[in-house]
Design a protein around this motif. Structure first.
Motif, PDB file in Angstrom:
ATOM      1  N   LEU A   1      -6.766   1.211  -3.538  1.00 44.91           N
ATOM      2  CA  LEU A   1      -5.375   0.856  -3.291  1.00 44.91           C
ATOM      3  C   LEU A   1      -4.442   1.609  -4.221  1.00 44.91           C
ATOM      4  N   ALA A   2      -3.314   2.031  -3.671  1.00 45.25           N
ATOM      5  CA  ALA A   2      -2.250   2.635  -4.473  1.00 45.25           C
ATOM      6  C   ALA A   2      -1.046   1.709  -4.450  1.00 45.25           C
ATOM      7  N   TYR A   3      -0.477   1.475  -5.617  1.00 50.46           N
ATOM      8  CA  TYR A   3       0.734   0.672  -5.759  1.00 50.46           C
ATOM      9  C   TYR A   3       1.846   1.569  -6.261  1.00 50.46           C
ATOM     10  N   PHE A   4       3.013   1.490  -5.647  1.00 53.39           N
ATOM     11  CA  PHE A   4       4.170   2.184  -6.202  1.00 53.39           C
ATOM     12  C   PHE A   4       5.434   1.448  -5.796  1.00 53.39           C
ATOM     13  N   ILE A   5       6.511   1.741  -6.513  1.00 58.79           N
ATOM     14  CA  ILE A   5       7.790   1.112  -6.230  1.00 58.79           C
ATOM     15  C   ILE A   5       8.754   2.152  -5.691  1.00 58.79           C
TER      16      ILE A   5
ATOM     17  N   GLY B   1      12.635   1.765  -5.540  1.00 56.08           N
ATOM     18  CA  GLY B   1      14.010   1.308  -5.682  1.00 56.08           C
ATOM     19  C   GLY B   1      14.309   0.018  -4.956  1.00 56.08           C
ATOM     20  N   ASP B   2      15.338   0.044  -4.111  1.00 61.17           N
ATOM     21  CA  ASP B   2      15.759  -1.143  -3.381  1.00 61.17           C
ATOM     22  C   ASP B   2      14.742  -1.579  -2.330  1.00 61.17           C
ATOM     23  N   ARG B   3      13.771  -0.746  -2.027  1.00 62.61           N
ATOM     24  CA  ARG B   3      12.766  -1.104  -1.021  1.00 62.61           C
ATOM     25  C   ARG B   3      11.562  -1.804  -1.618  1.00 62.61           C
ATOM     26  N   GLY B   4      11.531  -1.939  -2.948  1.00 58.36           N
ATOM     27  CA  GLY B   4      10.525  -2.759  -3.593  1.00 58.36           C
ATOM     28  C   GLY B   4       9.163  -2.131  -3.752  1.00 58.36           C
ATOM     29  N   LEU B   5       8.132  -2.995  -3.631  1.00 61.28           N
ATOM     30  CA  LEU B   5       6.744  -2.615  -3.883  1.00 61.28           C
ATOM     31  C   LEU B   5       6.020  -2.253  -2.596  1.00 61.28           C
ATOM     32  N   PHE B   6       5.259  -1.153  -2.661  1.00 59.57           N
ATOM     33  CA  PHE B   6       4.405  -0.746  -1.551  1.00 59.57           C
ATOM     34  C   PHE B   6       2.958  -0.731  -2.026  1.00 59.57           C
ATOM     35  N   VAL B   7       2.058  -1.186  -1.152  1.00 57.77           N
ATOM     36  CA  VAL B   7       0.624  -1.140  -1.418  1.00 57.77           C
ATOM     37  C   VAL B   7      -0.023  -0.364  -0.277  1.00 57.77           C
ATOM     38  N   VAL B   8      -0.762   0.684  -0.626  1.00 56.43           N
ATOM     39  CA  VAL B   8      -1.321   1.597   0.373  1.00 56.43           C
ATOM     40  C   VAL B   8      -2.838   1.600   0.280  1.00 56.43           C
ATOM     41  N   ASP B   9      -3.500   1.416   1.422  1.00 59.99           N
ATOM     42  CA  ASP B   9      -4.958   1.446   1.498  1.00 59.99           C
ATOM     43  C   ASP B   9      -5.411   2.906   1.583  1.00 59.99           C
ATOM     44  N   LEU B  10      -6.228   3.311   0.603  1.00 58.25           N
ATOM     45  CA  LEU B  10      -6.693   4.697   0.522  1.00 58.25           C
ATOM     46  C   LEU B  10      -8.191   4.811   0.789  1.00 58.25           C
ATOM     47  N   SER B  11      -8.744   3.843   1.497  1.00 56.99           N
ATOM     48  CA  SER B  11     -10.177   3.883   1.797  1.00 56.99           C
ATOM     49  C   SER B  11     -10.559   5.213   2.429  1.00 56.99           C
ATOM     50  N   ASP B  12      -9.695   5.706   3.302  1.00 58.26           N
ATOM     51  CA  ASP B  12      -9.837   7.048   3.854  1.00 58.26           C
ATOM     52  C   ASP B  12      -8.662   7.867   3.321  1.00 58.26           C
ATOM     53  N   PRO B  13      -8.884   8.738   2.328  1.00 58.33           N
ATOM     54  CA  PRO B  13      -7.783   9.497   1.739  1.00 58.33           C
ATOM     55  C   PRO B  13      -7.013  10.346   2.735  1.00 58.33           C
TER      56      PRO B  13
ATOM     57  N   THR C   1      -0.531   1.281   5.329  1.00 57.58           N
ATOM     58  CA  THR C   1       0.120   0.201   4.599  1.00 57.58           C
ATOM     59  C   THR C   1      -0.806  -1.008   4.505  1.00 57.58           C
ATOM     60  N   SER C   2      -1.009  -1.477   3.275  1.00 60.53           N
ATOM     61  CA  SER C   2      -1.809  -2.676   3.054  1.00 60.53           C
ATOM     62  C   SER C   2      -0.919  -3.877   2.749  1.00 60.53           C
ATOM     63  N   GLY C   3       0.231  -3.620   2.139  1.00 68.09           N
ATOM     64  CA  GLY C   3       1.151  -4.701   1.813  1.00 68.09           C
ATOM     65  C   GLY C   3       2.486  -4.167   1.349  1.00 68.09           C
ATOM     66  N   ARG C   4       3.470  -5.053   1.322  1.00 70.18           N
ATOM     67  CA  ARG C   4       4.810  -4.649   0.892  1.00 70.18           C
ATOM     68  C   ARG C   4       5.558  -5.886   0.417  1.00 70.18           C
TER      69      ARG C   4
ATOM     70  N   GLN D   1      10.171  -9.474 -12.246  1.00 65.98           N
ATOM     71  CA  GLN D   1       9.548 -10.226 -11.161  1.00 65.98           C
ATOM     72  C   GLN D   1       8.035 -10.094 -11.299  1.00 65.98           C
ATOM     73  N   THR D   2       7.335 -11.221 -11.183  1.00 67.65           N
ATOM     74  CA  THR D   2       5.875 -11.261 -11.309  1.00 67.65           C
ATOM     75  C   THR D   2       5.283 -11.702  -9.989  1.00 67.65           C
ATOM     76  N   LEU D   3       4.352 -10.898  -9.452  1.00 63.71           N
ATOM     77  CA  LEU D   3       3.734 -11.176  -8.165  1.00 63.71           C
ATOM     78  C   LEU D   3       2.241 -11.345  -8.324  1.00 63.71           C
ATOM     79  N   VAL D   4       1.697 -12.417  -7.795  1.00 61.23           N
ATOM     80  CA  VAL D   4       0.253 -12.573  -7.730  1.00 61.23           C
ATOM     81  C   VAL D   4      -0.199 -11.923  -6.424  1.00 61.23           C
ATOM     82  N   LEU D   5      -1.076 -10.929  -6.548  1.00 59.71           N
ATOM     83  CA  LEU D   5      -1.488 -10.149  -5.390  1.00 59.71           C
ATOM     84  C   LEU D   5      -2.615 -10.842  -4.659  1.00 59.71           C
ATOM     85  N   ARG D   6      -2.570 -10.773  -3.328  1.00 63.63           N
ATOM     86  CA  ARG D   6      -3.656 -11.323  -2.534  1.00 63.63           C
ATOM     87  C   ARG D   6      -4.959 -10.594  -2.841  1.00 63.63           C
ATOM     88  N   GLU D   7      -6.093 -11.253  -2.641  1.00 62.31           N
ATOM     89  CA  GLU D   7      -7.379 -10.596  -2.819  1.00 62.31           C
ATOM     90  C   GLU D   7      -7.466  -9.418  -1.873  1.00 62.31           C
ATOM     91  N   GLY D   8      -7.803  -8.256  -2.437  1.00 67.43           N
ATOM     92  CA  GLY D   8      -7.864  -7.046  -1.640  1.00 67.43           C
ATOM     93  C   GLY D   8      -6.531  -6.327  -1.559  1.00 67.43           C
TER      94      GLY D   8
END
Length: 232
Positions: A171-175, A177-189, A194-197, A224-231
Motif C-alpha cells: 500500500l502507498a499512502y500520500f496526501i 492538499g484539500d483532497r486529503g488522504l489517498f491509499v493505493v493498492d500496489l499489489s500489481d505495480p 484506489t484502496s481507500g480515501r 487529524q488521527t485516523l485508525v486505518l481499516r485492516e488491509g
C-alpha cells in the motif's frame, strides 16, 4: 542514535539535537550549508541533505557535535527529499528523479534520471521507486537499471500537490492538499488501484503512518488521527 534528531533548517543548514530528554532538547552541533536545507536523511553516520539550489550535500555525522562535509552533487533544479539505499541516492527535484552513486561520498556520480515530472517525494522498495508528482499523482518506476529508470505505471493525474509518501507492504499512502488522504493498492505495480480515501477537514500538509494509524497535519487546523481499516 535514537537520542539524536537531525533537522534541516533552511538557510541555517543542518541542526543536530540531543533529545534524550524530549522535554528539553539541546543543541549538539550543526552545519551551515551553502544552499537552503529542506530535507535530511541519515544513514550509517552520513547525512544526505537536500540543499535546494546547492543540490545534494553529504555530511559525516559520526561526531554529531561537529558534522563534516564529505561531498556534494549539483542539480539543475533545487534538490528536495532523498532516500539512500545501499550506494544509491534517489533525489527528487522539481523536474524529476535523479539517481546518484554515493559509494564515494567525496565524489558522487549521477547514474540516471527520470524527467518530466514535478517530483515531491520518493520511496524505494526493492527495485521499484514510488514518486509523488505534485499535481500529477503517483508514478511507479522500475529502477533495476539505475542508469535508465522506466515507468511501470501511473496513478492519477489531477491532484493538489501530492506528497507525504509512505509505502508499507503493498500500500502507498500520500496526501493531496484539500483532497486529503489517498491509499493505493500496489499489489500489481503495473496496475495501481484506489484502496481507500479520506477527505480531510482542511489542507493536508504532513503525513505519518505508524502501526495502523495515520497522523495528518492540517494547515491552520491542527492534527487529524485516523485508525486505518485492516488491509488499508
Amino acid at each position: 542514535m535514537d537520542s539524536l534528531a537531525y533537522l534541516a533548517v533552511g538557510a541555517a543548514g543542518l541542526l543536530v539535537l540531543d533529545v534524550t530528554d524530549p522535554r528539553q532538547p539541546t543543541r549538539l552541533g550543526g552545519f551551515n550549508s551553502p544552499g537552503s536545507a529542506g530535507y535530511v536523511h541519515v544513514v550509517d553516520n552520513r547525512a544526505y541533505v537536500g540543499d535546494g539550489t546547492a543540490g545534494l550535500l553529504i555530511l559525516d555525522v559520526s561526531d554529531p557535535a561537529n558534522p563534516v562535509r564529505l561531498g556534494s552533487h549539483a542539480t539543475s533544479d533545487p534538490a528536495g527529499r532523498a532516500q539512500v539505499v545501499g550506494d544509491l541516492a534517489y533525489v527528487v527535484t522539481g523536474k524529476g528523479l535523479l539517481i546518484v552513486d554515493v559509494a564515494n561520498p567525496s565524489n558522487p556520480v549521477r547514474l540516471g534520471s527520470f524527467s518530466g515530472i514535478r517530483s515531491t517525494d520518493v520511496q524505494v522498495v526493492g527495485r521499484v521507486a514510488y514518486v509523488t508528482d505534485g499535481s500529477g499523482g503517483l508514478w511507479v518506476l522500475d529502477v533495476n537499471d539505475p542508469a535508465s529508470p522506466q515507468m511501470l505505471s501511473r496513478y492519477g493525474s489531477d491532484f493538489d500537490f501530492a506528497w507525504g509518501l509512505q509505502v508499507t507492504s503493498n500500500l502507498a499512502y500520500f496526501i493531496a492538499g484539500d483532497r486529503g488522504l489517498f491509499v493505493v493498492d500496489l499489489s500489481d505495480p503495473q496496475l495501481p488501484i484506489t484502496s481507500g480515501r479520506y477527505n480531510t477537514d482542511g489542507f493536508a500538509s504532513r503525513l505519518k503512518v505508524d502501526s495502523g494509524v495515520a497522523y495528518i497535519a492540517i494547515a491552520g487546523g491542527g492534527l487529524q488521527t485516523l485508525v486505518l481499516r485492516e488491509g488499508v
